[in-house]
Design a protein around this motif. Sequence first.
Motif, PDB file in Angstrom:
ATOM      1  N   THR A   1       0.826  -1.200   0.000  1.00  0.00           N
ATOM      2  CA  THR A   1       0.000   0.000   0.000  1.00  0.00           C
ATOM      3  C   THR A   1       0.864   1.256   0.000  1.00  0.00           C
ATOM      4  O   THR A   1       1.954   1.267   0.570  1.00  0.00           O
ATOM      5  CB  THR A   1      -0.949   0.026   1.218  1.00  0.00           C
ATOM      6  OG1 THR A   1      -1.660   1.264   1.233  1.00  0.00           O
ATOM      7  CG2 THR A   1      -0.176  -0.112   2.526  1.00  0.00           C
ATOM      8  N   GLY A   2       0.362   2.293  -0.614  1.00  0.00           N
ATOM      9  CA  GLY A   2       1.026   3.587  -0.548  1.00  0.00           C
ATOM     10  C   GLY A   2       0.732   4.321   0.739  1.00  0.00           C
ATOM     11  O   GLY A   2       1.338   5.363   1.014  1.00  0.00           O
ATOM     12  N   LEU A   3      -0.184   3.791   1.537  1.00  0.00           N
ATOM     13  CA  LEU A   3      -0.429   4.366   2.858  1.00  0.00           C
ATOM     14  C   LEU A   3       0.757   4.098   3.785  1.00  0.00           C
ATOM     15  O   LEU A   3       1.499   3.126   3.604  1.00  0.00           O
ATOM     16  CB  LEU A   3      -1.686   3.754   3.473  1.00  0.00           C
ATOM     17  CG  LEU A   3      -3.023   4.133   2.839  1.00  0.00           C
ATOM     18  CD1 LEU A   3      -4.108   3.188   3.309  1.00  0.00           C
ATOM     19  CD2 LEU A   3      -3.379   5.573   3.168  1.00  0.00           C
ATOM     20  N   THR A   4       0.920   4.940   4.773  1.00  0.00           N
ATOM     21  CA  THR A   4       1.892   4.647   5.829  1.00  0.00           C
ATOM     22  C   THR A   4       1.569   3.277   6.409  1.00  0.00           C
ATOM     23  O   THR A   4       0.409   2.993   6.745  1.00  0.00           O
ATOM     24  CB  THR A   4       1.826   5.729   6.922  1.00  0.00           C
ATOM     25  OG1 THR A   4       2.235   6.974   6.354  1.00  0.00           O
ATOM     26  CG2 THR A   4       2.733   5.382   8.091  1.00  0.00           C
ATOM     27  N   HIS A   5       2.587   2.408   6.525  1.00  0.00           N
ATOM     28  CA  HIS A   5       2.323   1.037   6.929  1.00  0.00           C
ATOM     29  C   HIS A   5       3.360   0.540   7.938  1.00  0.00           C
ATOM     30  O   HIS A   5       4.468   1.058   8.030  1.00  0.00           O
ATOM     31  CB  HIS A   5       2.312   0.111   5.713  1.00  0.00           C
ATOM     32  CG  HIS A   5       3.486   0.307   4.802  1.00  0.00           C
ATOM     33  ND1 HIS A   5       3.476   1.194   3.752  1.00  0.00           N
ATOM     34  CD2 HIS A   5       4.718  -0.250   4.799  1.00  0.00           C
ATOM     35  CE1 HIS A   5       4.632   1.179   3.129  1.00  0.00           C
ATOM     36  NE2 HIS A   5       5.418   0.299   3.749  1.00  0.00           N
ATOM     37  N   ASP A   6       2.973  -0.488   8.685  1.00  0.00           N
ATOM     38  CA  ASP A   6       3.879  -1.087   9.663  1.00  0.00           C
ATOM     39  C   ASP A   6       4.653  -2.227   9.016  1.00  0.00           C
ATOM     40  O   ASP A   6       4.622  -2.403   7.787  1.00  0.00           O
ATOM     41  CB  ASP A   6       3.102  -1.553  10.899  1.00  0.00           C
ATOM     42  CG  ASP A   6       2.018  -2.580  10.573  1.00  0.00           C
ATOM     43  OD1 ASP A   6       2.098  -3.232   9.502  1.00  0.00           O
ATOM     44  OD2 ASP A   6       1.090  -2.744  11.391  1.00  0.00           O
ATOM     45  N   GLU A   7       5.346  -3.033   9.819  1.00  0.00           N
ATOM     46  CA  GLU A   7       6.188  -4.096   9.280  1.00  0.00           C
ATOM     47  C   GLU A   7       5.388  -5.178   8.563  1.00  0.00           C
ATOM     48  O   GLU A   7       5.914  -5.898   7.726  1.00  0.00           O
ATOM     49  CB  GLU A   7       7.027  -4.725  10.395  1.00  0.00           C
ATOM     50  CG  GLU A   7       8.118  -3.793  10.923  1.00  0.00           C
ATOM     51  CD  GLU A   7       8.976  -4.455  11.980  1.00  0.00           C
ATOM     52  OE1 GLU A   7       8.505  -5.440  12.600  1.00  0.00           O
ATOM     53  OE2 GLU A   7      10.119  -4.011  12.180  1.00  0.00           O
ATOM     54  N   ARG A   8       4.098  -5.283   8.891  1.00  0.00           N
ATOM     55  CA  ARG A   8       3.237  -6.252   8.200  1.00  0.00           C
ATOM     56  C   ARG A   8       2.789  -5.747   6.827  1.00  0.00           C
ATOM     57  O   ARG A   8       2.265  -6.517   6.023  1.00  0.00           O
ATOM     58  CB  ARG A   8       2.004  -6.552   9.051  1.00  0.00           C
ATOM     59  CG  ARG A   8       2.308  -7.124  10.431  1.00  0.00           C
ATOM     60  CD  ARG A   8       1.035  -7.154  11.264  1.00  0.00           C
ATOM     61  NE  ARG A   8       0.508  -5.791  11.476  1.00  0.00           N
ATOM     62  CZ  ARG A   8      -0.680  -5.536  12.031  1.00  0.00           C
ATOM     63  NH1 ARG A   8      -1.470  -6.540  12.410  1.00  0.00           N
ATOM     64  NH2 ARG A   8      -1.077  -4.290  12.204  1.00  0.00           N
ATOM     65  N   GLY A   9       2.970  -4.448   6.602  1.00  0.00           N
ATOM     66  CA  GLY A   9       2.426  -3.837   5.407  1.00  0.00           C
ATOM     67  C   GLY A   9       1.037  -3.284   5.620  1.00  0.00           C
ATOM     68  O   GLY A   9       0.431  -2.751   4.691  1.00  0.00           O
ATOM     69  N   TYR A  10       0.526  -3.375   6.856  1.00  0.00           N
ATOM     70  CA  TYR A  10      -0.818  -2.883   7.160  1.00  0.00           C
ATOM     71  C   TYR A  10      -0.782  -1.378   7.382  1.00  0.00           C
ATOM     72  O   TYR A  10       0.151  -0.856   8.003  1.00  0.00           O
ATOM     73  CB  TYR A  10      -1.372  -3.544   8.426  1.00  0.00           C
ATOM     74  CG  TYR A  10      -1.719  -5.006   8.289  1.00  0.00           C
ATOM     75  CD1 TYR A  10      -1.434  -5.724   7.124  1.00  0.00           C
ATOM     76  CD2 TYR A  10      -2.336  -5.687   9.325  1.00  0.00           C
ATOM     77  CE1 TYR A  10      -1.753  -7.059   7.001  1.00  0.00           C
ATOM     78  CE2 TYR A  10      -2.663  -7.034   9.222  1.00  0.00           C
ATOM     79  CZ  TYR A  10      -2.357  -7.709   8.047  1.00  0.00           C
ATOM     80  OH  TYR A  10      -2.682  -9.044   7.935  1.00  0.00           O
ATOM     81  N   PRO A  11      -1.807  -0.665   6.919  1.00  0.00           N
ATOM     82  CA  PRO A  11      -1.862   0.782   7.170  1.00  0.00           C
ATOM     83  C   PRO A  11      -1.828   1.096   8.660  1.00  0.00           C
ATOM     84  O   PRO A  11      -2.443   0.402   9.469  1.00  0.00           O
ATOM     85  CB  PRO A  11      -3.212   1.184   6.559  1.00  0.00           C
ATOM     86  CG  PRO A  11      -3.489   0.139   5.530  1.00  0.00           C
ATOM     87  CD  PRO A  11      -2.929  -1.130   6.087  1.00  0.00           C
ATOM     88  N   GLY A  12      -1.058   2.134   8.978  1.00  0.00           N
ATOM     89  CA  GLY A  12      -0.962   2.580  10.372  1.00  0.00           C
ATOM     90  C   GLY A  12      -1.098   4.090  10.414  1.00  0.00           C
ATOM     91  O   GLY A  12      -0.115   4.804  10.221  1.00  0.00           O
ATOM     92  N   ALA A  13      -2.297   4.558  10.635  1.00  0.00           N
ATOM     93  CA  ALA A  13      -2.578   5.991  10.531  1.00  0.00           C
ATOM     94  C   ALA A  13      -2.272   6.712  11.836  1.00  0.00           C
ATOM     95  O   ALA A  13      -3.161   7.237  12.502  1.00  0.00           O
ATOM     96  CB  ALA A  13      -4.032   6.212  10.121  1.00  0.00           C
ATOM     97  N   ASN A  14      -0.984   6.724  12.170  1.00  0.00           N
ATOM     98  CA  ASN A  14      -0.592   7.469  13.373  1.00  0.00           C
ATOM     99  C   ASN A  14       0.858   7.917  13.239  1.00  0.00           C
ATOM    100  O   ASN A  14       1.617   7.404  12.408  1.00  0.00           O
ATOM    101  CB  ASN A  14      -0.802   6.638  14.645  1.00  0.00           C
ATOM    102  CG  ASN A  14       0.043   5.379  14.669  1.00  0.00           C
ATOM    103  OD1 ASN A  14       1.255   5.434  14.849  1.00  0.00           O
ATOM    104  ND2 ASN A  14      -0.600   4.230  14.469  1.00  0.00           N
ATOM    105  N   ALA A  15       1.236   8.866  14.077  1.00  0.00           N
ATOM    106  CA  ALA A  15       2.556   9.488  13.977  1.00  0.00           C
ATOM    107  C   ALA A  15       3.684   8.511  14.276  1.00  0.00           C
ATOM    108  O   ALA A  15       4.774   8.620  13.701  1.00  0.00           O
ATOM    109  CB  ALA A  15       2.634  10.689  14.924  1.00  0.00           C
TER     110      ALA A  15
END
Length: 385
Positions: free
Chosen positions: A235-249
Amino acid sequence: MTEHSDVLTGAHFMNGDEACAEGALAAGCRFFAGYPITPATEIAETMADRMGEVGGVFIQMEDELASMNAIIGASWGGVKSMTATSGPGFSLMMENLGLALMTETPCVVVNVQRGGPSTGLPTLVGQQDMMQARWGSHGDYEIIALTPNSPQEMFDLTLEAFNLSERFRLPVLVMADEVVGHMTEKVVIPAREELKIVNRKKWQKSDDKHLPYRADEDLVPPMAAMGEGSFQHITGLTHDERGYPGANAAVQDALVRRLIDKVRKYAKTELTRYEAVEMDDAEVVIVCYGITSRSCLRAVRVARERGIKAGMIRLQIVWPFPDHLIEEIAAKARAIIVPEINMGQIVREVQRAAGGKCPVHGMPIPGGAMHKPEQIVEMITREMQ
């Protein structure tokens, strides 16, 4: 000449665009997507001719937006991929360049620069996209950009662009120019076994706890291709190590810092590349890149013949910018001159890195022609008076 399907070993007489395509094929590129645009069209034409011979895929896309998307998808399919463009086409690629940076997708983008802005001078030289190469997409990131000055380096540095792309898992730019793309010179292609080829750091199937974006010590995560058995969430969204979106700072901080640091960590080592000419005792130093270096080299020779201690640093990697190199030069030089075929782009980086240790002067021309060596000699002479 010994001719292989993918490596045309031997000495050839070819233009820079053709050499670029051969460098890509020798590096293992097996997917090219692009849209014809002067002065990069010969890259696409050569790829169209040659891809069938090496078992690869050539596709002419409807535009440069689609071209950039296509090479990102091909890379995730496990194939080394490339596109080539110029001027307006490079502008259209910027959004998806950011996507490739965010998703850490290895690929190569070649920009054979011409005079701009807009349609500008399609058949004439420019170096006006150098800042766009660094800052063209939105957000914080680092990029790697190489600057060839000959057909030989169009082969060598295109191959190296693929190596760096796989090594650091990001899109790498080859910032050529119309003259380098269209000039025809001798190009020597080594035997296949003599070429240094870097392939991507692959996900190992034995890794049961594979996280697609968990980086190794070098800050680069291993990469699995689609269909290899690893779950992928891209994803082009900010993501964690899983590749899941993480909408936080916190997730943004961890991701963006790593994307930047994986390049900056090697800026003074692997990613500093340049040619030094007459630098042992140089008092006036020319900093240049690309085709401009041809005029600069002649200017240094003439200045030396006239008893002036001139030297030259030709940058082969402009981004990341070699701050440490320029700082070291500025501490010893009487002055630095930066000729460019634009109205002043890399000169600003040189001024910043020099930090006021010596004067830094630009020599801008807005495109369509090269600097004459005598013009550079005159400026060198003025700095010594």
